[in-house]
Design a protein around this motif. Structure first.
Motif, mmCIF file in Angstrom:
data_model
loop_
_atom_site.group_PDB
_atom_site.id
_atom_site.type_symbol
_atom_site.label_atom_id
_atom_site.label_comp_id
_atom_site.label_asym_id
_atom_site.label_seq_id
_atom_site.Cartn_x
_atom_site.Cartn_y
_atom_site.Cartn_z
ATOM 1 N N PHE A 1 0.839 -1.200 0.000
ATOM 2 C CA PHE A 1 0.000 0.000 0.000
ATOM 3 C C PHE A 1 0.877 1.255 0.000
ATOM 4 N N ASN A 2 1.873 1.279 0.871
ATOM 5 C CA ASN A 2 2.757 2.444 0.939
ATOM 6 C C ASN A 2 3.507 2.648 -0.370
ATOM 7 N N PHE A 3 3.932 1.559 -0.985
ATOM 8 C CA PHE A 3 4.650 1.620 -2.260
ATOM 9 C C PHE A 3 3.757 2.200 -3.354
ATOM 10 N N LEU A 4 2.511 1.713 -3.416
ATOM 11 C CA LEU A 4 1.610 2.168 -4.477
ATOM 12 C C LEU A 4 1.111 3.586 -4.233
ATOM 13 N N GLU A 5 0.943 3.950 -2.967
ATOM 14 C CA GLU A 5 0.527 5.318 -2.647
ATOM 15 C C GLU A 5 1.574 6.316 -3.106
ATOM 16 N N LYS A 6 2.848 5.941 -2.991
ATOM 17 C CA LYS A 6 3.928 6.805 -3.478
ATOM 18 C C LYS A 6 3.922 6.923 -4.999
ATOM 19 N N LYS A 7 3.301 5.935 -5.658
ATOM 20 C CA LYS A 7 3.176 5.963 -7.116
ATOM 21 C C LYS A 7 1.893 6.665 -7.554
ATOM 22 N N ASN A 8 1.258 7.376 -6.614
ATOM 23 C CA ASN A 8 0.084 8.210 -6.881
ATOM 24 C C ASN A 8 -1.212 7.438 -7.114
ATOM 25 N N TYR A 9 -1.288 6.201 -6.616
ATOM 26 C CA TYR A 9 -2.563 5.501 -6.615
ATOM 27 C C TYR A 9 -3.366 5.972 -5.404
ATOM 28 N N SER A 10 -4.641 6.255 -5.607
ATOM 29 C CA SER A 10 -5.468 6.777 -4.515
ATOM 30 C C SER A 10 -5.922 5.645 -3.594
ATOM 31 N N PRO A 11 -6.098 5.936 -2.297
ATOM 32 C CA PRO A 11 -6.616 4.918 -1.369
ATOM 33 C C PRO A 11 -7.957 4.354 -1.800
ATOM 34 N N ASP A 12 -8.826 5.211 -2.387
ATOM 35 C CA ASP A 12 -10.140 4.739 -2.824
ATOM 36 C C ASP A 12 -10.002 3.707 -3.943
ATOM 37 N N PHE A 13 -9.139 3.976 -4.902
ATOM 38 C CA PHE A 13 -8.910 3.033 -6.001
ATOM 39 C C PHE A 13 -8.327 1.730 -5.471
ATOM 40 N N LEU A 14 -7.331 1.822 -4.608
ATOM 41 C CA LEU A 14 -6.665 0.628 -4.094
ATOM 42 C C LEU A 14 -7.625 -0.241 -3.286
ATOM 43 N N SER A 15 -8.585 0.383 -2.620
ATOM 44 C CA SER A 15 -9.518 -0.386 -1.790
ATOM 45 C C SER A 15 -10.431 -1.290 -2.612
ATOM 46 N N LYS A 16 -10.536 -1.031 -3.925
ATOM 47 C CA LYS A 16 -11.421 -1.806 -4.791
ATOM 48 C C LYS A 16 -10.686 -2.881 -5.582
ATOM 49 N N THR A 17 -9.379 -2.989 -5.400
ATOM 50 C CA THR A 17 -8.579 -3.851 -6.259
ATOM 51 C C THR A 17 -8.452 -5.291 -5.778
ATOM 52 N N GLY A 18 -8.817 -5.570 -4.532
ATOM 53 C CA GLY A 18 -8.658 -6.911 -3.999
ATOM 54 C C GLY A 18 -7.259 -7.211 -3.489
ATOM 55 N N LEU A 19 -6.387 -6.218 -3.497
ATOM 56 C CA LEU A 19 -5.012 -6.422 -3.041
ATOM 57 C C LEU A 19 -4.864 -6.244 -1.534
ATOM 58 N N PHE A 20 -5.909 -5.672 -0.892
ATOM 59 C CA PHE A 20 -5.786 -5.334 0.524
ATOM 60 C C PHE A 20 -6.996 -5.853 1.296
ATOM 61 N N SER A 21 -6.729 -6.351 2.496
ATOM 62 C CA SER A 21 -7.799 -6.925 3.310
ATOM 63 C C SER A 21 -8.401 -5.894 4.252
ATOM 64 N N LYS A 22 -7.583 -5.176 4.985
ATOM 65 C CA LYS A 22 -8.056 -4.144 5.909
ATOM 66 C C LYS A 22 -7.143 -2.931 5.821
ATOM 67 N N GLY A 23 -7.713 -1.802 5.472
ATOM 68 C CA GLY A 23 -6.917 -0.585 5.416
ATOM 69 C C GLY A 23 -5.718 -0.748 4.499
ATOM 70 N N LYS A 24 -4.528 -0.601 5.072
ATOM 71 C CA LYS A 24 -3.300 -0.709 4.304
ATOM 72 C C LYS A 24 -2.743 -2.129 4.292
ATOM 73 N N GLY A 25 -3.391 -3.045 4.989
ATOM 74 C CA GLY A 25 -2.881 -4.399 5.109
ATOM 75 C C GLY A 25 -3.006 -5.193 3.815
ATOM 76 N N SER A 26 -1.896 -5.723 3.349
ATOM 77 C CA SER A 26 -1.892 -6.512 2.123
ATOM 78 C C SER A 26 -2.629 -7.827 2.324
ATOM 79 N N TYR A 27 -3.372 -8.261 1.307
ATOM 80 C CA TYR A 27 -4.105 -9.525 1.376
ATOM 81 C C TYR A 27 -3.137 -10.706 1.426
ATOM 82 N N PHE A 28 -1.953 -10.540 0.832
ATOM 83 C CA PHE A 28 -0.938 -11.592 0.795
ATOM 84 C C PHE A 28 0.283 -11.177 1.605
#
Length: 373
Positions: free
Chosen positions: A164-191
């Motif tokens: 999450f921190n890596f992608l946020e630095k690449k200008n991905y928005s938290p709202d977009f990232l929350s819909k991608t299935g890559l994260f389970s809770k908040g900034k926590g990675s699913y894997f």
């Protein structure tokens, strides 16, 4: 506006990877591959290969690999949609855009994100000290660099917020990232602390991941949650790699898991896919029926595997497949209880025999992988 899925399929089916790569790299044929100097790094001895039967490229030097569309994206530095448009001109396919639901997740942005994440995890696997345990595991399974590159295997670090921190630095928005299935809770990675298996469409778009745990305490294998663009019932592991061979052979091998598929491909049987840790579905059968008349099942022969085999046979016969089941025997003629990559006691692992074309029942096993521990 979006490009219809059937149009993307038509475009990718018409692409000839040798012709495409040859526009950028002088190629020399040796056996069933073409070789040239890698366009992605400086070298004096050719380590860049193109395999037309599998419709893939792979560099043994820098480990970049993929299909025709991903090559265009890499060479032209284009996002997915722009690469499709360029490929459409080459293939002579006219693109008719369709409306996209307002507020929906954009497919091109989603696929571009997953492609980047897969590339980052592959880099971590190959080069990071934190992936040493993952590399040792893959070495114990006798996976070559070529196979790791072909399947673009990766490693998800144990630290859950790194992605999450890596992608946020690449200008991905938290709202977009929350819909991608890559994260389970908040900034926590699913894997976390898992060997990663990218799951792609037939068009070579990465849309999900499977992950194998390296420590006890959770499920050994874990798939991405379903998203706007990933449905387990419609997806097959390695279909992007297997489809050219499925078309050529008119048949498909079905096995149970990621490592089973990798074992089969390593043995030279490229027309092999697997459902994603769930039962084989009618949707998967309908897709495969477009390209194959015969399906060969190679599931475990324990109780669960037998049940899965019977369910799958019913679905395949309903879809009018010719169905065969591999008879798994060890060298002493005894029936085995495991699929192509599992070896309970040092007995040989099934592989393809002789010089016959892939798609025939497996006999005379030869050791490839050790038991999945």
């Amino acid at each position: 506006m979006r490009i219809p899925e059937q149009t993307i399929t038509e475009i990718t089916e018409k692409l000839d990877i040798v012709d495409i790569v040859a526009d950028y790299v002088p190629l020399t044929r040796k056996g069933n591959r073409y070789w040239g100097l890698c366009p992605f790094h400086t070298e004096k001895t050719p380590s860049f290969s193109v395999t037309p039967e599998k419709n893939i490229y792979y560099c043994f030097g820098c480990h970049k690999g993929g299909g025709a569309l991903s090559f265009i994206m890499e060479m032209e530095k284009l996002p997915f949609v722009e690469a499709i448009k360029l490929a459409a001109k080459r293939a002579g396919v006219e693109i008719q855009l369709e409306e996209e639901r307002e507020g929906s997740l954009k497919r091109d942005a989603y696929c571009e994100l997953y492609k980047r994440v897969a590339g980052s995890m592959n880099h971590i696997l190959l080069h990071s000290d934190q992936a040493s345990q993952a590399r040792k595991y893959l070495q114990s399974r006798k996976l070559s660099e070529e196979i790791i590159g072909m399947f673009d295997l990766g490693y998800a670090p144990a630290e859950r917020e790194w992605l999450f921190n890596f992608l946020e630095k690449k200008n991905y928005s938290p709202d977009f990232l929350s819909k991608t299935g890559l994260f389970s809770k908040g900034k926590g990675s699913y894997f976390s602390n898992r060997i990663m298996f990218p799951i792609s469409t037939a068009q070579d778009e990465v849309i999900a991941f499977g992950g194998r745990a390296l420590v006890e305490g959770g499920p050994k294998y874990l798939n991405s949650p379903e998203t706007a663009f990933f449905r387990k019932r419609n997806s097959l592991f390695a279909i992007n790699l297997a489809l050219p061979a499925i078309k050529k052979e008119g048949s498909v091998y079905l096995v149970e898991g990621y490592m089973d598929v990798i074992a089969m491909h390593a043995a030279g049987i490229a027309n092999c896919v697997a459902p994603l840790g769930t039962a084989f579905t009618r949707e998967q059968a309908a897709f495969l029926k477009r390209y194959a008349e015969k399906a060969v099942l190679f599931f475990d022969t324990d109780e669960a595997g037998i049940k899965a085999t019977l369910r799958t046979i019913e679905i395949l016969e309903t879809a009018l497949f010719q169905v065969e089941v591999v008879s798994q025997e060890s060298q002493d003629g005894q029936q085995t209880t495991n699929g192509p990559c599992k070896d309970p006691g040092g007995s040989p692992i099934a592989s393809h025999t002789g010089t016959d074309s892939p798609g025939k029942p497996l006999k005379d096993p030869a050791e490839i992988f050790e038991k999945d521990g």
